[in-house]
Design an enzyme around this catalytic site. Structure first.
Site, PDB file in Angstrom:
ATOM      1  N   ARG A  63     -23.958 -66.397  -6.006  1.00  0.00           N
ATOM      2  CA  ARG A  63     -23.509 -65.820  -7.278  1.00  0.00           C
ATOM      3  C   ARG A  63     -24.247 -66.437  -8.475  1.00  0.00           C
ATOM      4  O   ARG A  63     -24.587 -65.732  -9.414  1.00  0.00           O
ATOM      5  CB  ARG A  63     -21.999 -66.009  -7.448  1.00  0.00           C
ATOM      6  CG  ARG A  63     -21.206 -65.105  -6.532  1.00  0.00           C
ATOM      7  CD  ARG A  63     -19.760 -65.067  -6.966  1.00  0.00           C
ATOM      8  NE  ARG A  63     -18.956 -64.310  -6.011  1.00  0.00           N
ATOM      9  CZ  ARG A  63     -17.662 -64.119  -6.135  1.00  0.00           C
ATOM     10  NH1 ARG A  63     -17.006 -64.622  -7.162  1.00  0.00           N
ATOM     11  NH2 ARG A  63     -16.997 -63.412  -5.243  1.00  0.00           N
ATOM     12  N   ARG A  83     -20.207 -58.629  -5.067  1.00  0.00           N
ATOM     13  CA  ARG A  83     -19.975 -60.048  -5.300  1.00  0.00           C
ATOM     14  C   ARG A  83     -19.510 -60.798  -4.064  1.00  0.00           C
ATOM     15  O   ARG A  83     -19.403 -62.010  -4.081  1.00  0.00           O
ATOM     16  CB  ARG A  83     -18.877 -60.238  -6.365  1.00  0.00           C
ATOM     17  CG  ARG A  83     -19.110 -59.504  -7.631  1.00  0.00           C
ATOM     18  CD  ARG A  83     -17.954 -59.672  -8.600  1.00  0.00           C
ATOM     19  NE  ARG A  83     -16.749 -59.045  -8.086  1.00  0.00           N
ATOM     20  CZ  ARG A  83     -15.655 -59.698  -7.742  1.00  0.00           C
ATOM     21  NH1 ARG A  83     -15.585 -60.990  -7.867  1.00  0.00           N
ATOM     22  NH2 ARG A  83     -14.619 -59.041  -7.282  1.00  0.00           N
ATOM     23  N   HIS A  84     -19.148 -60.060  -3.024  1.00  0.00           N
ATOM     24  CA  HIS A  84     -18.526 -60.720  -1.875  1.00  0.00           C
ATOM     25  C   HIS A  84     -19.404 -60.729  -0.630  1.00  0.00           C
ATOM     26  O   HIS A  84     -19.880 -59.685  -0.195  1.00  0.00           O
ATOM     27  CB  HIS A  84     -17.205 -60.029  -1.520  1.00  0.00           C
ATOM     28  CG  HIS A  84     -16.128 -60.269  -2.535  1.00  0.00           C
ATOM     29  ND1 HIS A  84     -15.838 -59.378  -3.529  1.00  0.00           N
ATOM     30  CD2 HIS A  84     -15.297 -61.322  -2.695  1.00  0.00           C
ATOM     31  CE1 HIS A  84     -14.850 -59.866  -4.270  1.00  0.00           C
ATOM     32  NE2 HIS A  84     -14.503 -61.042  -3.797  1.00  0.00           N
ATOM     33  N   GLU A 133     -17.586 -64.507 -12.374  1.00  0.00           N
ATOM     34  CA  GLU A 133     -17.132 -65.822 -11.906  1.00  0.00           C
ATOM     35  C   GLU A 133     -18.140 -66.443 -10.940  1.00  0.00           C
ATOM     36  O   GLU A 133     -18.554 -65.804  -9.980  1.00  0.00           O
ATOM     37  CB  GLU A 133     -15.790 -65.649 -11.188  1.00  0.00           C
ATOM     38  CG  GLU A 133     -15.240 -66.944 -10.644  1.00  0.00           C
ATOM     39  CD  GLU A 133     -14.279 -66.730  -9.490  1.00  0.00           C
ATOM     40  OE1 GLU A 133     -13.437 -65.838  -9.564  1.00  0.00           O
ATOM     41  OE2 GLU A 133     -14.415 -67.474  -8.500  1.00  0.00           O
ATOM     42  N   ARG A 192     -15.467 -66.211   4.640  1.00  0.00           N
ATOM     43  CA  ARG A 192     -14.329 -65.460   4.089  1.00  0.00           C
ATOM     44  C   ARG A 192     -14.204 -64.140   4.839  1.00  0.00           C
ATOM     45  O   ARG A 192     -15.150 -63.338   4.848  1.00  0.00           O
ATOM     46  CB  ARG A 192     -14.548 -65.157   2.602  1.00  0.00           C
ATOM     47  CG  ARG A 192     -14.727 -66.396   1.731  1.00  0.00           C
ATOM     48  CD  ARG A 192     -13.402 -66.935   1.258  1.00  0.00           C
ATOM     49  NE  ARG A 192     -13.533 -68.264   0.711  1.00  0.00           N
ATOM     50  CZ  ARG A 192     -13.306 -68.576  -0.574  1.00  0.00           C
ATOM     51  NH1 ARG A 192     -12.969 -67.638  -1.429  1.00  0.00           N
ATOM     52  NH2 ARG A 192     -13.413 -69.827  -0.974  1.00  0.00           N
ATOM     53  N   SER A 226     -14.818 -72.074  -9.341  1.00  0.00           N
ATOM     54  CA  SER A 226     -13.395 -72.368  -9.559  1.00  0.00           C
ATOM     55  C   SER A 226     -13.198 -73.851  -9.338  1.00  0.00           C
ATOM     56  O   SER A 226     -13.808 -74.420  -8.427  1.00  0.00           O
ATOM     57  CB  SER A 226     -12.521 -71.670  -8.532  1.00  0.00           C
ATOM     58  OG  SER A 226     -12.500 -70.305  -8.734  1.00  0.00           O
ATOM     59  N   GLU A 256     -12.532 -61.617   4.065  1.00  0.00           N
ATOM     60  CA  GLU A 256     -12.088 -60.507   3.206  1.00  0.00           C
ATOM     61  C   GLU A 256     -12.944 -59.282   3.484  1.00  0.00           C
ATOM     62  O   GLU A 256     -14.173 -59.394   3.507  1.00  0.00           O
ATOM     63  CB  GLU A 256     -12.289 -60.856   1.730  1.00  0.00           C
ATOM     64  CG  GLU A 256     -11.479 -62.017   1.261  1.00  0.00           C
ATOM     65  CD  GLU A 256     -12.118 -62.714   0.069  1.00  0.00           C
ATOM     66  OE1 GLU A 256     -11.567 -62.631  -1.016  1.00  0.00           O
ATOM     67  OE2 GLU A 256     -13.178 -63.342   0.248  1.00  0.00           O
TER      68      GLU A 256
END
Ligand code: ATP
Ligand code: AMO
Length: 440
Positions: free
Chosen positions: A414, A223-224, A363, A215, A366, A217
């Site tokens: 996570r 969390r990332h 979270e 990712r 998903s 991002e």
């Protein structure tokens, strides 16, 4: 030929002659002639005593640096006062001889008293990983992947490995690493989403993958990660997309039961104290609308759209107060919060047949049902402003008649981080990658 490990010494009777390899965790000279050594092997340690009789040996050992690897021979004995600890064995070893296998130099810190901050520990990750808490932590992480494979294989799933070099972005256009592929563009897979759906179109029926997810991002949060380990499943569904939930729920419950039965948990908790983890025999599946209502009743001004992280955490607290569980599923998300491939609720297309799973309000998963009708999927893609370029193979699966299907993706780091309250996903990654990694 078996090497003795410190964990094995515990099971031997007092008086046994033993020989084992270990690191010097710390040493405490008692006098010029007597030395106490704490010897460490992974998450286990044992106290070693060097006797007064061999002055040369004592002096030589006192010069060794912590973390040096030594071969020790000695005799097991009862300590003068009982040692009560999970990572220290309840016995001592009277050292007869000690040989240096390999010395450790230039230690940036001492693992007996490692730095408090993650940033400082990560400056010497190899050394940090040797700490008993990390040795225990990565065994727990390994248990999670073992349970993933076990549960899925027991349920008729096939393990697949999908390409990480992709012709198109899968989750959203922005968060993707572009690579030069012989002068053409390729992208690092942000999820095995397309390939796992293609496997269903190819009649594999039930598939799973444990693999890297990239990712791009620029999210500097706890969390990332820019590269994390995805636990993905995809399956044909016969009646309801909740069949996906049943499988994930079976997997997660098997993880909770197995992990909390591991002695490693106590070792981890010494460094990262964590509260009791509670889950229900019958997992709570909360309708997204009811979740929003709970937040509004709590006085929060929330729209019927994707939840912000603080709202997710608050909802986790409210759920805990009301239902006494740290683990629950939030079901039927609004379509605006989900990717193009998500199946809309036929009765109310504002919502979807999709869910997120939370541990301690965070979270970890998903998933949902996917659109399997080619025409519907094309409509959705066009509405989302996407082109089919680079997605021809994926689309052909639908033109060839894909079965109704659904799936889910979980982030391994996570799961481990929030179960054990490590506070930061970097702790659950061996050599983490975040936006600040790989300096120039
Ligand atoms: P998903 O799994 O759906 O991708 P996620 O948990 O990865 O969700 P994002 O969708 O990337 O999270 O973002 C959700 C929330 O994360 C945002 O509402 C925001 O609160 C938080 N967030 C994302 N990036 C940052 C950042 N750079 N700084 C602080 N918070 C951020
Ligand atoms: P999603 O984007 O929600 O869904 O990702 C699935 C799960 O992966 C984890 N995760 C992350 N972990 C660490 N660092 C990150 N940057 C990060 N981003 C996500 C989370 C998240 O729940 N294709 C869908 C899944 C599906 O529907 O099958 C997807 O990728 O635990």
């Amino acid at each position: 030929y078996e090497l003795n490990t410190i964990a094995q010494l515990d099971r031997l009777p007092i008086g046994t002659e033993v020989s084992f390899r270990a690191r010097i965790h710390t040493q405490r000279p008692i006098s010029k002639a007597l030395d106490f050594l704490l010897l460490r092997d992974q998450e286990h340690s044992i106290q070693g005593v060097l006797s007064r009789e061999n002055m040369d040996m004592v002096k030589w050992v006192q010069k060794l640096h912590p973390e040096s690897l030594v071969q020790v021979s000695g005799i097991l004995k009862e300590p003068p006062s009982p040692i009560r600890s999970t990572s220290h064995s309840g016995i001592e070893v009277d050292i007869q001889s000690i040989h240096l296998v390999n010395a450790a130099h230039n230690l940036p810190f001492n693992n007996y008293k490692p730095p408090e901050t993650l940033r400082n520990r990560m400056t010497a990750r190899i050394l940090d990983l040797r700490h008993p808490a990390n040795q225990a932590l990565f065994r727990i992480r390994s248990m999670v992947t073992r349970k993933f494979r076990e549960t899925l294989e027991n349920n008729g799933f096939v393990e697949i490995n999908t390409p990480k070099l992709q012709p198109a972005a899968t989750e959203s256009g922005s968060a993707v690493f572009k690579v030069n592929y012989f002068g053409r563009n390729a992208f690092l897979a942000q999820s095995p989403q397309l390939a796992k759906q293609m496997s269903i179109s190819a009649d594999f029926n039930r598939v799973f993958e444990v693999g890297p997810v990239f990712r791009a991002e620029n999210s500097n949060t706890h969390r990332h990660l820019t590269e994390y380990t995805g636990l993905d499943i995809e399956m044909e569904i016969s009646e309801t997309y909740h069949e996906v939930i049943y499988v994930i729920d079976e997997f997660l419950k098997s993880v909770f039961a197995a992990v909390y039965a591991m002695p490693e948990v106590e070792v981890v908790q010494k460094r990262w104290p964590s509260g009791e983890f509670k889950w229900l025999d019958e997992t709570l599946i909360l309708d997204f609308r009811d979740g929003i209502q709970m937040l509004r009743d709590d006085g929060r001004d929330v729209e019927m759209e994707d939840l912000s992280t603080p709202d997710e955490i608050r909802l986790g607290q409210l759920v805990k107060e009301k239902f006494d569980t740290d683990y629950y599923i939030l079901d039927k998300f609004p379509a605006s919060a989900r990717p193009f491939y998500t199946y809309k609720d036929p009765e109310d297309p504002f919502f979807t047949r999709s869910f997120d799973i939370f541990i301690r309000g965070q979270e970890i998963c998903s998933g949902g049902q996917r659109i399997h009708d080619a025409e519907q999927l094309r409509k959705n893609m066009h509405a989302a402003g996407m082109s089919e370029e680079g997605m021809e193979d994926y689309m052909s699966g639908f033109d060839l008649g894909a079965p109704p299907h659904g799936g889910a993706g979980l982030g391994l780091e996570r799961i481990v981080t929030w179960m054990l309250e490590l506070g930061d996903v970097r702790n659950a990654s061996l050599f983490h990658r975040d936006p600040k990694s790989l300096p120039e």
